[in-house]
Structures are given as structure tokens and as C-alpha cells.
Design a protein around this motif. Structure first.
Motif, mmCIF file in Angstrom:
data_model
loop_
_atom_site.group_PDB
_atom_site.id
_atom_site.type_symbol
_atom_site.label_atom_id
_atom_site.label_comp_id
_atom_site.label_asym_id
_atom_site.label_seq_id
_atom_site.Cartn_x
_atom_site.Cartn_y
_atom_site.Cartn_z
ATOM 1 N N TYR A 75 0.817 -1.210 0.000
ATOM 2 C CA TYR A 75 0.000 0.000 0.000
ATOM 3 C C TYR A 75 0.855 1.265 0.000
ATOM 4 O O TYR A 75 0.376 2.343 -0.342
ATOM 5 C CB TYR A 75 -0.913 0.025 1.235
ATOM 6 C CG TYR A 75 -1.964 -1.065 1.257
ATOM 7 C CD1 TYR A 75 -2.397 -1.684 0.086
ATOM 8 C CD2 TYR A 75 -2.532 -1.489 2.468
ATOM 9 C CE1 TYR A 75 -3.357 -2.688 0.112
ATOM 10 C CE2 TYR A 75 -3.501 -2.485 2.507
ATOM 11 C CZ TYR A 75 -3.903 -3.089 1.325
ATOM 12 O OH TYR A 75 -4.847 -4.069 1.365
ATOM 13 N N GLN A 76 2.122 1.146 0.422
ATOM 14 C CA GLN A 76 2.999 2.312 0.514
ATOM 15 C C GLN A 76 3.732 2.602 -0.792
ATOM 16 O O GLN A 76 4.599 3.475 -0.841
ATOM 17 C CB GLN A 76 4.018 2.098 1.632
ATOM 18 C CG GLN A 76 3.390 1.986 3.018
ATOM 19 C CD GLN A 76 4.388 1.527 4.071
ATOM 20 O OE1 GLN A 76 5.582 1.685 3.894
ATOM 21 N NE2 GLN A 76 3.902 0.947 5.148
ATOM 22 N N GLU A 77 3.420 1.888 -1.864
ATOM 23 C CA GLU A 77 4.085 2.092 -3.153
ATOM 24 C C GLU A 77 3.903 3.538 -3.608
ATOM 25 O O GLU A 77 2.780 4.035 -3.720
ATOM 26 C CB GLU A 77 3.481 1.146 -4.198
ATOM 27 C CG GLU A 77 4.022 1.306 -5.599
ATOM 28 C CD GLU A 77 5.449 0.794 -5.760
ATOM 29 O OE1 GLU A 77 6.040 1.065 -6.809
ATOM 30 O OE2 GLU A 77 5.954 0.126 -4.837
ATOM 31 N N PRO A 78 4.999 4.286 -3.852
ATOM 32 C CA PRO A 78 4.880 5.694 -4.253
ATOM 33 C C PRO A 78 4.192 5.845 -5.611
ATOM 34 O O PRO A 78 4.289 4.965 -6.476
ATOM 35 C CB PRO A 78 6.339 6.165 -4.338
ATOM 36 C CG PRO A 78 7.125 5.161 -3.575
ATOM 37 C CD PRO A 78 6.392 3.870 -3.723
ATOM 38 N N GLU A 79 3.520 6.967 -5.787
ATOM 39 C CA GLU A 79 2.918 7.268 -7.079
ATOM 40 C C GLU A 79 3.976 7.847 -8.012
ATOM 41 O O GLU A 79 5.027 8.338 -7.578
ATOM 42 C CB GLU A 79 1.755 8.240 -6.915
ATOM 43 C CG GLU A 79 0.558 7.635 -6.187
ATOM 44 C CD GLU A 79 -0.669 8.514 -6.291
ATOM 45 O OE1 GLU A 79 -1.182 8.672 -7.413
ATOM 46 O OE2 GLU A 79 -1.087 9.051 -5.248
ATOM 47 N N TRP A 80 3.662 7.825 -9.316
ATOM 48 C CA TRP A 80 4.608 8.256 -10.349
ATOM 49 C C TRP A 80 5.051 9.704 -10.131
ATOM 50 O O TRP A 80 6.231 10.028 -10.237
ATOM 51 C CB TRP A 80 3.951 8.085 -11.722
ATOM 52 C CG TRP A 80 4.873 8.098 -12.893
ATOM 53 C CD1 TRP A 80 4.974 9.082 -13.838
ATOM 54 C CD2 TRP A 80 5.806 7.084 -13.295
ATOM 55 N NE1 TRP A 80 5.897 8.740 -14.797
ATOM 56 C CE2 TRP A 80 6.437 7.505 -14.487
ATOM 57 C CE3 TRP A 80 6.165 5.861 -12.764
ATOM 58 C CZ2 TRP A 80 7.385 6.764 -15.149
ATOM 59 C CZ3 TRP A 80 7.122 5.105 -13.428
ATOM 60 C CH2 TRP A 80 7.726 5.548 -14.602
ATOM 61 N N PHE A 81 4.091 10.577 -9.797
ATOM 62 C CA PHE A 81 4.441 11.993 -9.627
ATOM 63 C C PHE A 81 5.368 12.192 -8.431
ATOM 64 O O PHE A 81 6.185 13.120 -8.414
ATOM 65 C CB PHE A 81 3.176 12.856 -9.496
ATOM 66 C CG PHE A 81 2.518 12.805 -8.131
ATOM 67 C CD1 PHE A 81 2.911 13.688 -7.118
ATOM 68 C CD2 PHE A 81 1.525 11.889 -7.857
ATOM 69 C CE1 PHE A 81 2.320 13.645 -5.873
ATOM 70 C CE2 PHE A 81 0.934 11.847 -6.606
ATOM 71 C CZ PHE A 81 1.330 12.717 -5.610
ATOM 72 N N GLU A 82 5.269 11.315 -7.409
ATOM 73 C CA GLU A 82 6.156 11.423 -6.249
ATOM 74 C C GLU A 82 7.597 11.110 -6.651
ATOM 75 O O GLU A 82 8.549 11.742 -6.184
ATOM 76 C CB GLU A 82 5.715 10.462 -5.144
ATOM 77 C CG GLU A 82 4.406 10.828 -4.478
ATOM 78 C CD GLU A 82 4.063 9.852 -3.365
ATOM 79 O OE1 GLU A 82 4.313 10.179 -2.190
ATOM 80 O OE2 GLU A 82 3.554 8.751 -3.682
#
Length: 575
Positions: free
Chosen positions: A526-533
Motif C-alpha cells: 500500500y505504501q508504493e509511491p505514485e509516479w508523480f512522487e
């Protein structure tokens, strides 16, 4: 095998059927320096064989030259039958190690009266089990890892092949010892012999140091002995004393796992046959009991004392000096270094492993099926419609926006994708503007090799540039290509990037915890960063890193980044 040839190590490593020996008008082999055969392009690309003409080659020893790789082999008449036995890949084994391994395999075939492959594939009988040698156990383990549902990586299999070769060296002499004849003393002596042998084969030790080790039969030299040899640095002393340890640890850890494998296999066979097992126990375990195999704490202590990890920094301006030096080398040797310079700078700003950067291809020059299994780079320019409209492109494979990179089957066996930061984009655009014509055999690679005849087609060897960089920085050790990767991690921490995003950028697996349950694993997902991050993080860290070299920064910065004043070089009166 019509030819008898002598080839040098580099020829053997890169040998493919796209080459063949050059012949004179009389049909003889054309040779160059030191009697090594001259190779020329092979237009039809047909596979061929030759006998090894180098000194010490076993009878019938030669090489099969294939389209994708070349393989050492030995052909002998055993038990009334002619056997052709494969030894290993020429890109993985040195010629000396291949000679030694050929002797072991031939001896095993003579003893059994059967081809080694037959021995590896058949179920172990009681007699075969009692006679099973250490290297035969490793070969069985190798074959199991290669054929299982999720095969081991090429690197893992290469490690096993290298271990077999080391244990087969005459000075080690434990590879052809039956497992039943082992004892703890033999294992311990063989470990020390392997360590010394690996140290003497090392290209990181000076010849006087190796000569002294050979005379004394020891790697652990005293301070007084090292001082006489001109070694005064404590870090260098630590490195010299650790010479050969990693190779010995790797080799004997492999042997330990292989023996465990055959012991378990024999136990299952004995249970099925309702008999007592003839193999039990593992004498290689004594190495852990006596502390000869370093644990995590021991490795950490060694890294600290030997200064093994040397990321570039700002306190001594090694990062700025390194970037400026590399950037200035683009035009050196009439552009011969250009591909290598961009390769190293991109490795620095991607925080990638050196082999990951080297294997990057252009997305639009791979077939649709290759894009899932090969590493590639995507730029907005590859989508003409988006490029004309001035909007970010969308990669058709990942469905992610903007310039990005994809690393296939990395060290942890996972695919890894990430956006490109602004400096990385500019570096790769420079390569895109100068990429080779599509009919060039190196056309798909972002960092092509210098020669069209290079076996793999992409850039590989940065030793000369890195050596020059080390001399420019006047540092005792390094830097190494992996220190470039570590540098991104150092600077990511300085701009306050969270650990979860740093781990994602580096493609690190989360550490395993003893108390971890399925719920904990789900929480990590669930902690997988988003692309923009990731894009935001890379913009911050690349800005900080690039600003340490103002002239480089000013040439490659995005339009909205401010210009920096040039670095002031101290004059004679200021020093």
C-alpha cells in the motif's frame, strides 16, 4: 575440429560465429602478436569448432563457436565411445580454469564410464552417492537451479560454474574429493588454499605483495611485513588482508548449499527405498563454526576499515570535480570516449547499477515482444503526435506519462521502471540526437560499443575512464561505478526524500522481518509511491547533484532553473 588456434582472453570472451580465423593464401592461420590467431568477419555466420593450441591444453580440448555464445569442450574416447563433454562458457571461465575443469570432467567420465551429463540426470544410486564428489554435487545443484520452474539467474549459475573451477585448481584439490571422504580439517585447509589462490589471481594486488604471499603461503600479512612492502595506509592493509576472502566465501557457501541439496536428495531416495541414507552431515558447516565466513557485522567492519564504499560528496567537492571531469572527456580521443562518458553520467543520475545502464536500448528499436524482456528508454520524441502538440507522451507499454526508463530482470529478479529526472532526460537526449543509423548492428543501444564487431553491441568497459577519474580526484580508492549509484542515495537523503521513495528509486526489496505476516506484506504494498512522487523526488535530488558542477548544470538545466555562477578556481596567491 579442423583448426588448431591460440586465442587471447579478450578474443575468447567475445568469440561468436560472426567471426572466423583469417587464412593466408596457402590456407594457413594468420597470427599476430604472441602467436594469437587473427580473426575476421564470418559472412555466413555458421557455427564452427577448433582445437586449443595454447600451452597446457588437455588432449581433445577445444571450443565450439556458436551464434549466441562460445563453449569450451573436450572430446575423448572413453569406454570405447567418443564423448564430447561441455566445460563452460568462454565468457565466464578463464582458459586455465577451463583446462582444470576439463581434467576433472574427463576423470569423472573415465571413473564412471559414462558421460557427465548422464551422471547428472540419473537418480543417485547408493554406489554413485558414495562416489559423488564435491564438484559433481555442485553440478547437480546447478542443473536443478537451471531447470526448475523459475530458473536461477545467469549470475547465480555463473557463480556455481566459477566455484567448480576454483575447487578444481590443483592448489585447492577438493573438487574431486568424494563427499564421504571429507572431514572438517580438509574443508578448512581447502578454504585457506582457495583464499590464497584467489588472492594470487587478483588484479587488485601489486606483484610484490602477491610474490610475498606466495612465498609465505599466507594472505594475513603483518603490519611489519606490509610496511616493508611499502604499504602504510591502514585502509590498504585491510584490503590486502581481505584479498581472496570474498571468492573463498562465495565458493564454499556454494559447496555448502550443494552438499545440503544432495544430502536431502539422498535422504528422500533412502526413505523411498526403505534403506538407511549413506550421506548425512555437511562438513562445510565448520567454516561458520570457526568464524571464517563473515557475517553482516563482520562485513560492515571490513567496509568501514577498508573504505570500500566511497560515494561522491560535497565536503571535498568530489561530486562536482567528478561531473566536470567526465563532462570534459566527451571530446577526448576524437570522441572515442563519448558513449562511455554519457554512460557513466547517466549511471550517476539514475542511481543505477553499471550493467543495468549498459544494457539500455531505445524503446522504438525493440520489437513489441522484446519490450517486456529488454531494458529500454522512452522519450517524448518517440511519440511524434505528442511531441508536435507539446504535451507529455504516454508510453504504450507502461501507460505512464513522460520520459522514463525500464530495467528488465534486475539483480533482485524484478522488473524496475522509473521516470527520468530533468538532467537524465537531457543526457539521454544527447544520445538520441546522435544515435546510430538503423542498419548499424549497434543501433538499438543507447550506449553503443566502439566497434561494430563487439559481441554484445553495447558499451561495457569503463575502467580507463574511471581510472582517470580516480587520478583526477586524488582519492586513495575508487571511485567505482557502484559508488556513482551510492552517490544518488547520499544526496536523496540530504533533500529529505523519504526512505520508501529512496527504496523505490533504487529498486530495493524491503527488509524481511521475523515477525512479518501477510498483513504486514500488504501494508508495504500500500505504501508504493505514485509516479508523480518519484518525478518530484528526482527533480530535487538531480538539482542538488548537478549544481555542484555549475558549467555542467548551466548547459543541461531546464529553462525554469536559475543559472549558477561559474566555480572559482583558486589562484596561486589564494592557495
Amino acid at each position: 575440429m579442423a583448426f588448431r588456434l591460440k586465442l587471447n582472453p579478450e578474443q575468447l570472451r567475445q568469440l561468436r560465429s560472426t567471426q572466423r580465423p583469417k587464412l593466408d593464401k596457402a590456407g594457413g592461420i594468420v597470427t599476430g602478436a604472441k602467436g594469437f590467431a587473427v580473426l575476421e568477419p564470418n559472412p555466413d555466420g555458421k557455427q564452427w569448432r577448433f582445437l586449443d593450441a595454447s600451452p597446457g591444453a588437455p588432449t581433445g580440448f577445444g571450443v565450439f563457436v556458436g551464434k549466441l555464445k562460445s563453449t569450451y569442450e573436450v572430446q575423448r574416447k572413453i569406454g570405447g565411445k567418443v564423448m564430447r563433454i561441455s566445460i563452460g562458457d568462454t565468457s565466464e571461465l578463464t582458459l586455465k580454469d577451463a583446462h582444470d575443469l576439463a581434467g576433472v570432467k574427463v576423470a569423472g567420465a573415465k571413473k564412471e564410464g559414462k558421460h557427465p551429463k548422464v551422471l547428472a540426470e540419473k537418480e543417485l544410486s547408493i554406489q554413485a552417492t558414495k562416489a559423488l564428489t564435491v564438484n559433481q554435487a555442485i553440478q547437480l545443484y546447478h542443473d536443478m537451479l537451471a531447470r526448475r520452474t523459475r530458473p536461477a539467474t545467469e549470475g547465480t549459475l555463473k557463480t556455481l560454474t566459477n566455484s567448480i573451477a576454483r575447487l578444481a585448481r590443483p592448489e585447492v584439490g577438493i573438487g574431486d574429493t568424494p563427499i564421504m571422504d571429507l572431514d572438517e580439517e580438509k574443508v578448512t585447509k581447502a578454504f585457506e588454499a582457495t583464499r590464497l589462490s584467489a588472492a594470487l589471481h587478483s588484479n587488485r594486488l601489486s606483484q610484490p605483495v602477491k610474490d610475498f604471499m606466495e612465498r609465505t603461503g599466507r594472505v594475513d600479512l603483518t603490519d611489519a611485513e606490509l610496511t616493508k612492502l611499502g604499504v602504510t595506509s591502514e585502509a590498504m592493509r585491510s584490503r590486502i588482508r581481505a584479498a581472496g576472502v570474498s571468492a573463498a566465501e562465495q565458493t564454499f557457501a556454494t559447496a555448502f548449499r550443494a552438499v545440503n541439496y544432495v544430502v536431502d536428495k539422498e535422504a528422500r531416495a533412502a526413505k523411498k527405498a526403505e534403506r538407511k541414507a549413506v550421506l548425512f552431515g555437511n562438513d562445510f558447516g565448520v567454516l561458520w563454526e570457526e568464524g571464517k565466513m563473515r557475517d553482516a557485522a563482520g562485513l560492515h567492519d571490513y567496509y568501514e576499515k577498508a573504505r570500500v564504499r566511497n560515494p561522491l560528496g560535497s565536503e571535498d567537492n568530489t561530486l562536482g570535480d567528478a561531473i566536470e571531469y567526465l563532462w570534459s572527456r566527451r571530446e577526448a580521443q576524437r570522441g572515442q570516449n563519448e558513449s562511455g562518458v554519457y554512460y557513466l553520467l547517466t549511471t550517476l543520475f539514475l542511481g543505477a547499477r553499471r550493467n543495468e545502464t549498459a544494457k539500455l536500448a531505445w524503446f522504438d528499436r525493440l520489437s513489441e515482444s522484446e519490450r517486456a524482456t529488454k531494458s529500454w528508454v522512452w522519450l517524448d520524441e518517440m511519440d511524434p503526435k505528442a511531441w508536435r502538440a507539446g504535451v507529455p507522451s504516454v508510453n504504450p507499454a507502461t501507460k505512464k506519462k513522460g520520459p522514463q526508463v525500464f530495467f528488465a530482470k534486475t539483480k533482485n529478479r524484478r522488473d524496475h521502471s522509473m521516470p527520468l529526472g530533468p538532467i537524465s532526460v537531457q543526457l539521454i537526449k544527447h544520445r538520441f540526437e546522435k544515435r546510430l543509423a538503423e542498419d548499424d548492428p549497434r543501433a538499438r543501444w543507447v550506449y553503443p560499443a566502439r566497434s561494430k564487431r563487439a559481441a554484445e553491441g553495447h558499451y561495457k568497459d569503463s575502467k580507463a575512464i574511471m581510472k582517470g577519474l580516480g587520478e583526477k580526484l586524488s582519492v586513495e580508492f575508487g571511485p567505482t561505478p557502484h559508488d556513482l549509484r551510492r552517490t544518488l542515495g547520499r544526496y536523496a537523503t540530504r533533500v529529505g526524500i523519504s526512505d520508501r521513495i529512496i527504496s523505490r528509486l533504487f529498486n530495493h526489496l524491503p527488509p524481511k522481518r521475523d515477525d512479518e505476516d501477510e498483513g504486514a506484506k500488504s501494508s508495504v504494498r500500500y505504501q508504493e509511491p505514485e509516479w508523480f512522487e518519484l518525478q518530484d523526488a528526482l527533480q530535487k535530488v538531480e538539482h542538488l547533484m548537478a549544481s555542484s558542477a555549475p558549467s555542467f548544470y548551466n548547459m543541461l538545466k531546464p529553462a525554469d532553473w536559475p543559472l549558477l555562477p561559474a566555480r572559482q578556481v583558486p589562484g596561486p596567491s589564494e592557495e
